[in-house]
Design a protein around this motif. Structure first.
Motif: not given
Length: 360
Positions: A95-100, A151-155
């Motif tokens: 899913t999109v959630y698990h990808n992020v 990518a951005l969620v990793l800060e």
């Protein structure tokens, strides 16, 4: 190196066989800076980015990350402080959630902190409604939004983007470029991106680094690169279609006079009399008037030899004793002011005329 330098490169080179792919004397990336890498095909842009991401080891030279000399035997520790977005989203079959969330899990974030971060970035990129959707059913634009969120969620301390929007249609590409520009502006994430679409550069970058044959040939602000390129290569890359041979024949009060064909053109430049130059002039900096008259400095008559569609404008090729290319608004065409074989007047300001050595 300042305390704000994230990445620094010294005397870096990369050779494959007998071919030198990269020869970078010096490059630095400051905290919060957004840098665009541009250049002709084969210039070494993507290869240089891969070296900066520690995905490809150079043949020689030094690379520093926040003052530490990179140990190429242990690149993973540095890569964990970066994030990458490529041309292809390369999403997991989930899913999109698990990808992020996947990167956060791989980097050992506490489980109870993950949902809030994922939901924040799903929201910021406008894909919260896709959280439960399988990635394989997404459109190209949706997939790239997921890739950006991942990518951005990793800060990350540095975000790398290798032509992330190149495969998208024009409206989707424009929307994503605008959103990424806003995110970079709001978060001040240090970033490096490669692009062939130079309309993206002023939106996304504060600094432009131009490569040719593996070397940095100019590094400056987007405005400087667009209006004051230092060579034919840079000028061609950023849309300077007029490169007119001329010779400096006089100066007066800070104005240089350049003879080009039958016309004497004024420029605000510091070039000695007798110098052979190329007159660089962007098509959008030329105004066109109906008929033959005079409209100030650098104003002379010509004849429209060709008129071509160009996005939402038209491109006119004008015979002025030398060919001159200018953009024309649709109203002038539909009103009959600018048509093939029309006699017209062109005019451009001396401060829009940039000069470089004719044989650069």
């Amino acid at each position: 190196m300042s305390s704000n330098t994230i990445i620094e490169v010294k005397n870096l080179n990369l050779t494959k066989g007998r071919k030198k792919i990269l020869d970078i004397e010096y490059f630095s990336l400051e905290e919060g800076e957004a840098v665009a890498l541009i250049g002709p095909n084969g210039a070494g842009k993507s290869t240089f980015m891969q070296v900066l991401m520690l995905l490809q080891r150079p043949t020689g030279g030094e690379l520093f990350f926040k003052g530490d000399r990179v140990d190429w035997k242990k690149p993973i520790a540095y890569r964990r402080r970066m994030a990458m977005v490529f041309q292809e989203p390369l999403l997991l079959d989930t899913t999109v959630y698990h990808n992020v969330a996947s990167g956060l899990k791989l980097r050992g974030f506490k489980v109870d902190t993950i949902p809030a971060r994922v939901n924040e970035w799903l929201g910021r990129l406008g894909i919260s409604h896709l959280a439960g959707r399988q990635a394989r059913y997404l459109s190209g634009g949706e997939s790239q939004r997921v890739s950006l969120a991942r990518a951005l969620v990793l800060e990350p301390e540095v975000l790398f983007l290798d032509e992330p929007f190149v495969a998208l249609d024009v409206p989707t590409r424009a929307a994503l470029t605008a959103e990424l520009a806003r995110i970079l502006r709001d978060t001040r994430i240090t970033s490096v991106f490669v692009t062939h679409d130079y309309s993206e550069v002023p939106l996304l970058a504060e600094t432009v680094t131009v490569l040719e044959q593996g070397r940095i040939i100019q590094q400056a602000s987007p405005r400087e690169i667009m209006t004051r390129p230092t060579s034919r290569t840079v000028a061609s890359l950023v849309g300077v279609e007029n490169m007119i041979p001329g010779k400096v024949v006089g100066t007066q009060d800070g104005v240089v006079f350049v003879q080009a064909g039958p016309h004497r053109i004024k420029s605000i430049a510091a070039v000695p009399v007798g110098t052979n130059v190329l007159i660089l002039l962007r098509p959008e900096d030329i105004r066109i008037f109906k008929g033959v008259s005079r409209h100030g400095d650098n104003s002379f008559g010509g004849k429209v030899s060709e008129l071509l569609p160009h996005n939402y404008l038209y491109k006119a090729v004008i015979d002025c004793g030398f060919p001159l290319i200018a953009f024309v608004n649709p109203e002038q065409v539909m009103g009959g002011e600018v048509l093939a074989d029309n006699e017209i007047t062109v005019q451009f300001s001396p401060d829009k005329v940039h000069l470089i050595g004719q044989y650069d």
